[in-house]
Design a protein around this motif. Structure first.
Motif, short mmCIF file in Angstrom:
data_model
loop_
_atom_site.label_atom_id
_atom_site.label_comp_id
_atom_site.label_asym_id
_atom_site.label_seq_id
_atom_site.Cartn_x
_atom_site.Cartn_y
_atom_site.Cartn_z
N SER A 12 -4.44 -15.51 -18.62
CA SER A 12 -4.51 -14.09 -18.30
C SER A 12 -4.86 -13.32 -19.57
O SER A 12 -4.77 -13.85 -20.69
N PRO A 14 -3.16 -10.77 -21.02
CA PRO A 14 -2.03 -10.69 -21.94
C PRO A 14 -1.79 -11.99 -22.70
O PRO A 14 -1.47 -11.97 -23.90
N VAL A 40 -0.23 -5.12 -25.41
CA VAL A 40 0.11 -6.03 -24.30
C VAL A 40 0.23 -5.25 -22.99
O VAL A 40 -0.20 -5.72 -21.93
N ALA A 41 0.79 -4.04 -23.04
CA ALA A 41 0.85 -3.21 -21.84
C ALA A 41 -0.55 -2.91 -21.32
O ALA A 41 -0.81 -2.96 -20.11
N ILE A 44 -1.90 -5.96 -19.64
CA ILE A 44 -1.34 -6.14 -18.29
C ILE A 44 -2.15 -5.33 -17.29
O ILE A 44 -2.54 -5.82 -16.23
N GLU A 47 -5.58 -6.97 -16.82
CA GLU A 47 -5.55 -8.17 -15.99
C GLU A 47 -5.42 -7.83 -14.51
O GLU A 47 -6.13 -8.39 -13.67
N THR A 70 -0.55 -14.39 -9.69
CA THR A 70 -0.49 -14.00 -11.09
C THR A 70 0.94 -14.07 -11.60
O THR A 70 1.90 -13.87 -10.84
N LEU A 72 2.02 -11.94 -13.43
CA LEU A 72 2.34 -10.53 -13.63
C LEU A 72 2.80 -9.85 -12.33
O LEU A 72 2.64 -8.65 -12.16
N GLU A 75 5.23 -6.91 -12.84
CA GLU A 75 4.60 -5.67 -13.27
C GLU A 75 3.80 -5.01 -12.15
O GLU A 75 3.80 -3.78 -12.01
N LEU A 95 4.99 0.56 -19.40
CA LEU A 95 5.03 -0.91 -19.39
C LEU A 95 5.29 -1.51 -20.77
O LEU A 95 5.70 -2.67 -20.87
N GLU A 100 8.41 -7.18 -22.05
CA GLU A 100 7.10 -7.56 -21.52
C GLU A 100 6.42 -8.56 -22.45
O GLU A 100 5.81 -9.55 -22.00
N VAL A 104 5.44 -12.67 -21.63
CA VAL A 104 4.13 -13.31 -21.79
C VAL A 104 4.23 -14.50 -22.73
O VAL A 104 3.65 -15.56 -22.48
#
Length: 232
Positions: A12, A14, A40-41, A44, A47, A70, A72, A75, A95, A100, A104
């Motif tokens: 992914s 992230p 990273v947020a 997310i 993705e 996923t 995720l 999220e 996020l 988080e 990951v």
């Protein structure tokens, strides 16, 4: 690389971002903690957008009803069940967090790409690091990004045409959406130029200019830096 090692395209955004943003040897992030969390947020959101699970409608992010497979899912459910829509920048703010990032990292550790190493600082504070275990996924990512940034993308696979296309337009067309999104995220975090110092800014802008999750990362960073500046 054996048959069990995940290919770069299976990661992914992230996961791919964290691999590139983490020191291979000591497992420490190459970015300040606040910047890593924000990026990273954004990854997310990128993705979930790439999977078609969310989209930008006007100025707000909305869930589409698509049910992708996923890691995720947590999220996505947060976005899906929010009582009202929010802007991309607001979602980055909501996020971003240590949990988080850890989630990951744990997904990478579960796939054998990184190791999980726990230490204690001063014998009291627990520190978790994620040094690299399998370099193949990162090597494949770097190769893909280098190809996207290179002028070598200019010529179509079927051979040169009578009227050669503009190199930037050809690269824009041939680079897959996932690689473009990763480049945009790395650029927004200031990491792309560290990894590829010879990359041309025109090519970077061509590949990243219309990526809304990365713009949200840049907007959030801009606001944080403005808030930190002392008043005149």
């Amino acid at each position: 690389m054996d048959a069990q090692t995940p290919e770069a395209e299976e990661l992914s955004l992230p996961q791919a971002f964290l691999i590139l943003a983490t020191n291979d040897i000591d497992g420490e992030p190459e970015l300040p903690a606040y910047l890593l969390r924000i990026a990273v947020a954004g990854a997310i959101l990128a993705e979930l957008d790439l999977l078609g699970a969310i989209e930008l409608q006007g100025k707000n992010v909305r869930a589409t009803g698509t049910e992708p497979q996923t890691h995720l899912q947590h999220e996505l459910e947060i976005i899906r069940h929010k009582s009202r829509p929010h802007s991309p920048e607001r979602w980055v703010s909501m996020l971003e967090g240590r949990a988080e990032v850890q989630r990951v990292y744990e997904s990478l550790a579960s796939r054998g790409i990184v190791d999980k190493v726990s230490d204690k600082h001063l014998g009291v504070f627990k520190i978790v690091r994620y040094p690299e275990k399998d370099h193949a996924p990162e090597a494949a990512l770097l190769k893909r990004i280098e190809a996207a940034l290179s002028d070598g993308q200019a010529e179509p696979a079927s051979g040169p045409s009578a009227a050669d296309p503009d190199p930037a337009q050809t690269a824009h067309a041939e680079t897959d959406p996932g690689t473009r999104a990763l480049i945009a995220l790395l650029h927004a975090a200031g990491l792309l130029e560290k990894l590829f110092p010879a990359a041309h800014q025109n090519r970077i802008q061509d590949l990243t200019g219309d990526h809304w999750p990365s713009r949200a990362v840049q907007d959030e960073l801009r606001e944080l830096r403005a808030a930190a500046e002392p008043p005149i």
